[in-house]
Design an enzyme around this catalytic site. Structure first.
Site, PDB file in Angstrom:
ATOM      1  N   ARG A 197      -3.992 -16.599  -4.368  1.00  0.00           N
ATOM      2  CA  ARG A 197      -5.435 -16.724  -4.090  1.00  0.00           C
ATOM      3  C   ARG A 197      -6.191 -16.394  -5.365  1.00  0.00           C
ATOM      4  O   ARG A 197      -5.595 -15.965  -6.350  1.00  0.00           O
ATOM      5  CB  ARG A 197      -5.823 -15.735  -3.005  1.00  0.00           C
ATOM      6  N   ARG A 212     -15.348  -2.565 -11.012  1.00  0.00           N
ATOM      7  CA  ARG A 212     -15.728  -2.832  -9.626  1.00  0.00           C
ATOM      8  C   ARG A 212     -16.662  -1.723  -9.180  1.00  0.00           C
ATOM      9  O   ARG A 212     -16.281  -0.556  -9.187  1.00  0.00           O
ATOM     10  CB  ARG A 212     -14.508  -2.843  -8.719  1.00  0.00           C
ATOM     11  N   GLY A 269       0.806  -1.226   0.000  1.00  0.00           N
ATOM     12  CA  GLY A 269       0.000   0.000   0.000  1.00  0.00           C
ATOM     13  C   GLY A 269       0.832   1.266   0.000  1.00  0.00           C
ATOM     14  O   GLY A 269       0.411   2.296   0.503  1.00  0.00           O
TER      15      GLY A 269
END
Lengths: 161, 446, 446, 161
Positions: C292, C338, C164
Site C-alpha cells: 500500500r 508525524r 505489534g
C-alpha cells in the site's frame, strides 16, 4: 464599598448589561469581568480564544505579545479601573534616577504633579526626562532601572487625584 | 556571523526573516506598531518593541525609534525587508554611523542606482543594453523632436524621478510629442518636485523579466537566474515565475550575464534585482536595479534551493559566498501568487478586516509564506498582501495545475482575496501559451 | 485515465488523494462517517457520501456501503489510502468483482505478501537476504533448540500471524528458549487464533530501513530510494528521512536492488514498500512488504520530485511508467515528523478534542500535509495523527535546523501534540550523529 | 432569595433570560456570567463561526458538508421542531416507486404507519424497501426519484401523530 449606593442596580439589570455589551462591541473588547464584594459581572465576546498568543516574552517586550486590543484586555485584568499609567513616549533605556548614586526620581507612595519628572528614557545618547503627565500618587514602578522599554510600555501605575 | 539582528519591518517578510535567523542560530528583535501589537509572528522573535502608532510614518518609518530599539536590544545589524526603509540611503547611512550593519548594499551604491538616469548611464558603461533614447535629460521641445527622430517613433517620455507611471507619456508622432512633452514635465514637477524628463523608444507589448543577483563584500557576484513578472495589474505584480517561459537559452544567458556585469560595475553587494523589459523579438533592455530583497524572491529560492535571506545575512556579516555560479542549479519550474486582501469582483478594492476562518493550502510542491491565521485582523494601514503561495514542480504544466489546485483550496472567511482572479489568469490560454505582456491584465482580463 | 475515483479513507490521506486527483483532472468521491461529517476537506471532493457511524467498523470498514457509494457515484476505481481496508485482499477482490479498479496490487500478490512466512520464502527465492532462522515453522521445543544452536544465540521467537510485538520472545540461551517457546505460542494463539511460530537470529540495535518501489502493469519496476524510519516509539514511527543517514553507497544500491527483485518476483504492481532491518555492520535483512502507500511516502516524493499518489492512479489505470530508474534523482535530504494528537508529557496519552487555534508552519523548505484547521475537532475514533510536517533542504544539517524551526512554529491550542518531543529528538546528539536504533526512543528518551 | 428587591426578578425569570440570549446572539457574545450573593446566571453559546464550511455540494452530498453536528443545525433552521425525518439506512439509489410505470409509494399528505413502505433504496442490485419507522403524515419528499443518497440522508419530512 461596604455600604452600597442605593442607585447601584442589581448585577442582573438587563439595561446595564446591554450598555456594557455595546461598549465592548464599540471598543472591540473580548472580555469584561467586574467584581465587587460578592458581586460579579463577566461578559465574553468575539471568536476563538487568542490565549495561545498570550505574552511569552521578557517584561519589556511582553506587551508586544499581548492579544490584539491588548490594551483593553490588560485593563480588564486589573481588579478595577481607578488607576492610570505613565507610558514611555519612546524606545530606549529606562533610568529611575538622574545619576547612579542619586535616589530614584519617585517611589511608590510619592505624590506627583503633571510636570514632575518621574524617570529618564535614554535613546541614542539623548536623555529624555519623562514628566508624569497627570497628578496623583505613584502606586508602583513597573520597570526596573536600566531596563529597555518600547513605545507605550507602562512605566508607572498612578492613582490620579 | 551576527548574534542578534533587528528586523525593521512587519508581517510576512518579518516572519520570513525570523525563520531564516532561527535556522542560522541568530537571535531576532522585532518591532511593531500599535496596529500590529499582539500579532502571532512577534512571539517568534526573541524580543519585540513597539515603535509607535499604526501609521507607517509614526512607526515603521521612524528612524530614531528603530535605531534606539537596535541599540537597547544590542542588535548588531538591521534587516529592512522590502518596502518601508529598505531603499532609503539615509537610513542605511544612519545605521552604519550608529555602528549597526545595514543588511543590504552600501548607501553609495543604493544612491547611484536609485536615480534612474545615473543607473542608465552605469548600464551603458557596463555594456548592458538599454532602451534606445536620449542619453540624459531633454531640455526643450526642439531637442525632444530631434532625439525622437533619431530613435524613431513611437517614443516614451519619462520623468527621471518618476515611478508608478506618473509623468509618463507615449507619443506616436512629432505632433503628439510636442504636446505630451509639456504635460509630462508639469505632471512630473507636481508629483516629484522635479520636472526633469527623458525620451526613450516605446516598446510594444513587452515582458517584464528580472534577474536575481547575490554579491559578497569580496568581489564575488553570482546570479540566481531570471524571474518573469509580466502578469501585473497597474504595475502591481500578481504572478511571478522562474525560469522565464519561452526565453531562448542564449537570451537567458545573455540577460543573466548582463545583470552580473551591471552589479559588478555598481560595486554592489548583498542581494539585488536587475529589471529588464523583453520585446517580442526577445531583445532585452535594462530598466532599473532594486537594491533590496523582493517579494518574489521565493521563486528563485525554489529553483536553486538557496535561501536568499540567509545569504543576505551571511554576506552582510562579511562571509564569502560558499558557492560559485557553476554550483547554482535551476531545477523545475517555480511560480508565486501574491495573495492580496483585495476584492477582484469590485475593481480590487482593499478588503481589510478579521479573518474568521482560513484553510491554508498544503501538500506536494506547495509552499506558503504568511503571518496570518484564523482570528487575525488585516490592518488598514499597510500593504494589502496577506500571503504568498509558491509552487515548485518539475514542469510548467504541473506547476500551473498544482497552483490552481492550491488557490482553490485556499479559503478565507471574513475578507476577500485576489486568489479567484489568479485562478482565472492561470486557466487562460494567453497565460498557458505565454502570450502575456505587462498591460495584458488591464487589456484582456478586466 | 479514470474520470472519477472514490476515496475509501478519511482525514490527511483522503485530502492527499483529492489533491493528486485535482492535479490529474480526475473527479473525486469522498466517503465519511458521522464523526467526520462537515469536515472541511470533504468540500474539496466533487461528491461525498456518509457511509455510517463514527466507529470504523460501522463506516470506513463497511465494504458493502463503500461499493454502493462507488456504484451510485459512477466511480471507476477506489483508492484505499493506508490503514482501514488498504491491505484487505477480500475488499480488493470485491472491488474487482464489482468492476471497480482497486488502486493497489492484485489480491493474489497482496495475499502472498500478507503472510510473513510466505513472504520470507519468496524473499529467499528472490535472493533477498533474510534474517537467519528457521526455514518455516517450528513444531516443538526439540526442533527449536536444534535450529537455535545452528543460527546461534541470541534468538527471537516470532508468531507467523504476528504483529505489534505480540507473540515475540528473545532467548539468550537454550534454557530461556525452552520456557519462552511455550509462552510465545500461547500468546500468539490467544492474540491471532494461530499459534504457529518460527525462530530467527536476534539483531542487536537494528535500524529500520525501507525502500519505496513503484511498478506498472507492464513489468516495469523502479525504486524511489530508501527511507530510514528508525525513530519509533512502540513500533510507531515518529520521524522518517531519506536518504538513509550513514548508509554506504554500495549498501544503498544493494538494498534498493534487492527491493526491486522482491517486487518483481511477487509479480507486484502499483506502489509498495519493502522493509528491512540493518544491523550495526550495515548488513540488511528483509522483514516484510507493505502492499500500500505509506504515511511516510512524502519524504520519497521530496527527494525524487515524483508524486507517488498520482503515479499510483496512473499505473492502476493501465499507464506505463513514464520514467526509468536512471531518470529518478535523489536530491538533498527530506525528513517527516508525524504530528500526533498525543501528550508526550503524559506517556503519549491520546489528546483528542477541539483545535481552538492553530498556527501552521511554512516558509522555505517546508511542506505541511493536514486536513485540520482552527475549529476542527479531532475525533476519538481514529488514528491520532493530525498532520505531517515535511522538510526538504540540501543537507541533513539544514534539514534538521529547518525542521526544529518549523516544529517550534507549529502551535496548536486545544490539544497536545508530539511536536515538542520530536524537537527533543532532533536536538539530541544520538540523532544528529546517527546513533539511533529501533528501541532507542524507549531506552534513551523516555 | 428571601429578601429580594421587588424590581429584581428571580434568576429563573424566563423573559430576562430570553433578553440576555437575544443580546448575546445579536452581539456575538460567547459567555455571560452574572453573580450576586448566592445567585448566578451563566450563559454560554457557540464556538467560532464555521460558516465557511457550510454546504457547497449538490443535493444528496450536501448533508456531507453541513457543519459538524450538522443534524442539530439543520433542525435549527426549521421554523419549528414538530417534524421528524425518515433517513436512509444505506448508501444507494433512491426509488420513489416500485416500478417506473407505477405511482409513488407515498406523496405529501399521505398518512403512513411505522411499517408502511415509503421508498426503495437500491444498493449492489439489492432493492431495500424502506419502512417509515414512525406513523404520521408525509409533509414532503426530500429526494428526487433515482437520486443517489448516503447513510442518514433525509428522505421524507413527516408530521408525527
Amino acid at each position: 464599598m461596604a455600604k452600597e449606593k442605593s442607585d447601584d442596580p442589581s448585577v442582573f439589570d438587563v439595561e446595564r448589561i446591554r450598555e456594557f455589551i455595546e461598549m465592548m462591541k464599540e471598543h472591540e473588547l473580548n472580555e469584561v469581568d467586574l467584581r465587587q464584594s460578592d458581586k460579579r459581572i463577566k461578559l465574553r465576546r468575539g471568536g476563538e480564544p487568542m490565549t495561545m498568543y498570550a505574552p511569552q516574552m521578557a517584561a519589556a517586550p511582553a506587551a508586544a505579545a499581548a492579544p490584539a486590543g491588548g490594551g483593553a484586555e490588560a485593563a480588564a485584568e486589573e481588579d478595577d479601573s481607578n488607576f492610570e499609567y505613565i507610558l514611555s513616549p519612546t524606545v530606549g533605556t529606562f533610568y529611575s534616577k538622574p545619576k547612579p548614586e542619586s535616589p530614584d526620581f519617585v517611589k511608590a507612595g510619592d505624590e506627583v504633579g503633571a510636570d514632575s519628572v518621574v524617570c529618564i528614557v535614554e535613546a541614542m545618547k539623548m536623555f529624555n526626562e519623562i514628566p508624569a503627565g497627570i497628578s496623583g500618587k505613584i502606586v508602583a514602578c513597573l520597570v526596573k532601572n536600566e531596563q529597555p522599554v518600547g513605545v507605550n510600555d507602562k512605566l508607572f501605575k498612578v492613582a490620579p487625584n | 556571523m551576527y548574534n542578534r539582528i533587528l528586523i525593521a519591518n512587519r508581517g510576512e517578510i518579518a516572519l520570513r526573516i525570523i525563520r531564516a535567523c532561527k535556522e542560522l542560530g541568530v537571535e531576532t528583535v522585532a518591532v511593531f506598531s500599535e496596529a500590529d501589537r499582539g500579532s502571532a509572528y512577534l512571539e517568534l522573535a526573541d524580543e519585540a518593541y513597539c515603535v509607535g502608532n499604526a501609521k507607517s510614518a509614526e512607526s515603521y518609518l521612524r528612524i530614531n525609534q528603530l535605531i534606539s530599539a537596535a541599540e537597547v536590544s544590542n542588535s548588531e545589524a538591521i534587516h529592512p525587508g522590502y518596502g518601508f526603509l529598505a531603499e532609503n540611503a539615509h537610513f542605511n547611512e544612519v545605521c552604519r554611523e550608529s555602528n549597526i550593519d545595514f543588511i543590504g548594499p552600501s548607501p553609495q551604491a543604493m544612491q547611484k542606482l536609485g536615480d534612474k538616469n545615473t543607473a542608465r548611464e552605469m548600464a551603458v558603461q557596463a555594456e548592458v543594453p538599454v532602451v534606445p533614447g536620449s542619453d540624459g535629460l531633454i531640455e526643450d521641445e526642439a531637442q525632444a523632436a530631434k532625439v525622437a527622430a533619431e530613435i524613431g517613433y513611437p517614443v516614451l517620455i519619462k520623468a527621471t524621478a518618476g515611478g508608478g507611471g506618473k509623468g509618463m507619456r507615449v507619443a506616436m508622432d512629432e505632433n503628439e510629442l510636442l504636446t505630451a512633452f509639456g504635460q509630462a514635465r508639469t505632471e512630473a514637477g507636481a508629483a516629484f518636485g522635479n520636472d526633469a524628463v527623458y525620451l526613450e523608444k516605446f516598446i510594444l507589448h513587452p515582458r517584464h523579466v528580472e534577474v536575481q543577483v547575490l554579491a559578497d563584500q569580496h568581489g564575488n557576484v553570482v546570479h540566481l537566474w531570471e524571474r518573469d513578472c509580466t502578469v501585473q495589474r497597474r504595475h502591481q505584480k500578481l504572478i511571478e515565475e522562474s525560469p522565464g517561459p519561452g526565453l531562448p537559452q542564449d537570451v537567458r544567458k545573455g540577460i543573466c550575464d548582463a545583470a552580473v556585469r551591471m552589479v559588478k560595475h555598481a560595486d554592489y553587494h548583498n542581494a539585488g534585482t536587475v529589471e529588464f523589459i523583453v520585446d517580442q523579438d526577445d531583445n532585452f533592455y535594462f530598466i532599473e536595479v532594486n537594491a533590496r530583497i523582493q517579494v518574489e524572491h521565493c521563486v528563485s529560492e525554489m529553483v536553486t534551493g538557496i535561501d536568499l535571506i540567509q545569504q543576505q545575512i551571511r554576506v552582510a556579516s562579511g562571509e564569502k559566498l560558499a558557492f560559485t555560479q557553476e554550483d547554482i542549479p535551476c531545477n523545475g519550474v517555480a511560480m508565486e501568487c501574491r495573495i492580496n486582501a483585495e476584492d477582484p469582483e469590485f475593481n480590487f478594492r482593499p478588503s481589510p478586516g478579521k479573518i474568521n476562518q482560513i484553510f491554508i493550502p498544503g501538500g506536494m510542491g506547495v509552499r506558503w509564506d504568511s503571518h496570518v491565521h484564523a482570528g487575525y485582523v488585516v490592518p488598514t494601514f499597510y500593504d494589502s498582501m496577506v500571503g504568498k503561495l509558491i509552487v515548485h514542480r518539475p514542469t510548467r504544466e504541473e506547476t500551473i495545475a498544482t497552483m490552481i489546485r492550491a488557490l482553490n483550496e485556499l479559503r478565507v472567511d471574513g475578507i476577500a482575496t485576489t486568489a479567484p482572479f489568479q485562478v482565472k489568469v492561470l486557466e487562460s490560454d494567453d497565460f498557458i501559451n505565454n502570450r502575456v505582456y505587462t498591460k495584458w491584465v488591464e487589456e484582456k482580463m478586466l
